[in-house]
Design an enzyme around this catalytic site. Sequence first.
Site, PDB file in Angstrom:
ATOM      1  N   GLY A  15     -10.134   6.666   0.853  1.00 43.76           N
ATOM      2  CA  GLY A  15     -10.114   8.194   0.594  1.00 43.76           C
ATOM      3  C   GLY A  15     -10.968   9.044   0.123  1.00 43.76           C
ATOM      4  O   GLY A  15     -10.831  10.220   0.621  1.00 43.76           O
ATOM      5  N   THR A  57      -6.879   6.670   7.429  1.00 44.01           N
ATOM      6  CA  THR A  57      -6.457   5.731   6.474  1.00 44.01           C
ATOM      7  C   THR A  57      -7.879   4.913   6.145  1.00 44.01           C
ATOM      8  O   THR A  57      -8.786   5.079   6.747  1.00 44.01           O
ATOM      9  CB  THR A  57      -5.540   4.439   7.262  1.00 44.01           C
ATOM     10  OG1 THR A  57      -5.186   3.343   6.108  1.00 44.01           O
ATOM     11  CG2 THR A  57      -6.436   3.729   8.333  1.00 44.01           C
ATOM     12  N   GLY A  58      -7.858   4.341   4.932  1.00 42.32           N
ATOM     13  CA  GLY A  58      -9.215   3.802   4.347  1.00 42.32           C
ATOM     14  C   GLY A  58      -9.747   4.446   3.165  1.00 42.32           C
ATOM     15  O   GLY A  58      -8.758   4.991   2.506  1.00 42.32           O
ATOM     16  N   VAL A 118      -6.229  10.609  -7.046  1.00 41.95           N
ATOM     17  CA  VAL A 118      -5.387  11.149  -5.808  1.00 41.95           C
ATOM     18  C   VAL A 118      -6.299  10.822  -4.588  1.00 41.95           C
ATOM     19  O   VAL A 118      -7.778  11.087  -4.749  1.00 41.95           O
ATOM     20  CB  VAL A 118      -5.013  12.417  -6.232  1.00 41.95           C
ATOM     21  CG1 VAL A 118      -4.726  13.190  -4.858  1.00 41.95           C
ATOM     22  CG2 VAL A 118      -4.063  12.473  -7.257  1.00 41.95           C
ATOM     23  N   GLY A 119      -5.707  10.173  -3.556  1.00 42.32           N
ATOM     24  CA  GLY A 119      -6.955   9.978  -2.623  1.00 42.32           C
ATOM     25  C   GLY A 119      -6.774  11.266  -1.467  1.00 42.32           C
ATOM     26  O   GLY A 119      -6.279  12.256  -1.987  1.00 42.32           O
ATOM     27  N   ASP A 120      -7.117  10.772  -0.279  1.00 39.80           N
ATOM     28  CA  ASP A 120      -7.058  11.722   0.937  1.00 39.80           C
ATOM     29  C   ASP A 120      -5.791  11.880   1.330  1.00 39.80           C
ATOM     30  O   ASP A 120      -5.005  13.092   1.995  1.00 39.80           O
ATOM     31  CB  ASP A 120      -7.746  11.054   2.064  1.00 39.80           C
ATOM     32  CG  ASP A 120      -7.358   9.735   2.470  1.00 39.80           C
ATOM     33  OD1 ASP A 120      -7.180   9.101   1.670  1.00 39.80           O
ATOM     34  OD2 ASP A 120      -7.001   9.713   3.875  1.00 39.80           O
ATOM     35  N   SER A 177       0.776  -1.072  -0.013  1.00 36.24           N
ATOM     36  CA  SER A 177       0.038   0.197  -0.020  1.00 36.24           C
ATOM     37  C   SER A 177       0.871   1.272  -0.182  1.00 36.24           C
ATOM     38  O   SER A 177       0.334   2.368   0.175  1.00 36.24           O
ATOM     39  CB  SER A 177      -0.789   0.009   1.236  1.00 36.24           C
ATOM     40  OG  SER A 177      -1.577  -0.997   1.297  1.00 36.24           O
ATOM     41  N   THR A 206       1.222   7.043   0.905  1.00 36.34           N
ATOM     42  CA  THR A 206       0.608   5.740   0.500  1.00 36.34           C
ATOM     43  C   THR A 206       0.993   5.717  -1.247  1.00 36.34           C
ATOM     44  O   THR A 206       1.186   6.689  -1.893  1.00 36.34           O
ATOM     45  CB  THR A 206      -0.840   5.904   0.553  1.00 36.34           C
ATOM     46  OG1 THR A 206      -1.557   4.740   0.101  1.00 36.34           O
ATOM     47  CG2 THR A 206      -1.776   7.080  -0.096  1.00 36.34           C
TER      48      THR A 206
HETATM   49  C1  SD4 Z   1      -6.384   6.297  -0.243  1.00 36.89           C
HETATM   50  N1  SD4 Z   1      -6.332   6.378   2.056  1.00 36.89           N
HETATM   51  O1  SD4 Z   1      -5.636   6.468  -1.217  1.00 36.89           O
HETATM   52  C2  SD4 Z   1      -5.706   5.840   0.809  1.00 36.89           C
HETATM   53  C3  SD4 Z   1      -5.640   4.436   1.107  1.00 36.89           C
HETATM   54  C4  SD4 Z   1      -5.604   3.653   2.325  1.00 36.89           C
HETATM   55  O2  SD4 Z   1      -4.823   1.998   3.530  1.00 36.89           O
HETATM   56  O3  SD4 Z   1      -5.568   4.294   3.382  1.00 36.89           O
HETATM   57  N2  SD4 Z   1      -5.157   2.423   2.236  1.00 36.89           N
HETATM   58  O4  SD4 Z   1      -7.593   6.374  -0.410  1.00 36.89           O
END
Ligand code: SD4
Length: 347
Positions: free
Chosen positions: A259, A256-257, A234-236, A103, A223
């Site tokens: 995004g 985390t999680g 693009v995530g959070d 990840s 990440t």
């Molecule tokens: C995302 N928050 O790019 C990240 C993914 C993540 O453990 O947290 N993975 O959405």
Amino acid sequence: MNFPKVFYLREVFFNISTMFNRRDFVRSSVLAALATAVSCKPKPTSVQKSNPHSKKGKPVVLATWDNRNATTAAMKALQEGGSALDAVEAGARVPEADPNDTSVGYGGFPDRDGHVTLDACIMDHRGNTGAVCFLEGIKHPISVARKVMEQTPHNMLCGSGALAFAREMGFPEENLLTEKSRRAWEQWLEEKEYRPVINIERHDTIGILALDAQGKLCGACTTSGMAFKMSGRVGDSPIIGAGLFVDSQVGGACATGLGELVTQTLGSFLIVELMRQGYSPQAACEEAVVRIINRAKAAGVEEYQAGFLALSKDGEHGAYAVVKGFNYALYQNEQNRVYEAGYKLSL
Ligand code: SD4
């Protein structure tokens, strides 16, 4: 009541004064008294709820998932005289270099076109920020993010611009797609027929917060994002306020999680602002999870996870997730341990 106090009181005043049509001084005095009563109302005890594993004490390092190697590296940096900023960078670099962490950084799962693209951000105790997103071919995006913060007038560089800057700063370029990740991607291509899927997650992104002995608090988040995402997604994690937020006067938070949901609720900023209003780190994390669940319901998202960590300026921490399975590493009072976070929904 979860509105910021000022906003809430303004609404109370506006609604009540419109109803009474500004009749006379006596009535407005009553309103003033009412407002004072609202603002002095003691906070419900739930906003002071503490985490069962929380202690006070500095220095402390807190990281998402079982990233004990990262918290060890961060604490070592502090013990060797480094700053909290050095500590979070050192910690984040550990999973970035680990080919088995799919990840983050080297060995991260690629996007659906087979490219490993990385997102990272960093924030110091003065409120300075640096971030990169959609960066390819550089193993340590967190160090590039720090250079963005320290060497440019900008907050974030993206894609080819971020890569050009990293080259200029002397970062080596490498192929980050390991054999293991390439095979996982090829298998996904067969099963998923190249369709973007919103809820594919592996959940090992590292968000890390460090509070040094002087009370300086810094954070980092890095990440490879959602596995097999669309190109350019693009995530959070590199978004200040979403994946990470720090205010040394109050505390810090990271996420985390999924995004998309974390960004839509600005979870890390929300947690720090709730702590500013008197919420404990634990209560603030729990409220942020409730916001995520409400947002997911509204968006029709069904299977997802999101987890938050928070650290106050006194070293007290909080942790909470949507569903079971989120754990975190805490290095404090010379002990480096992993704990399971509480969660809101039982599946
Ligand atoms: C995302 N928050 O790019 C990240 C993914 C993540 O453990 O947290 N993975 O959405």
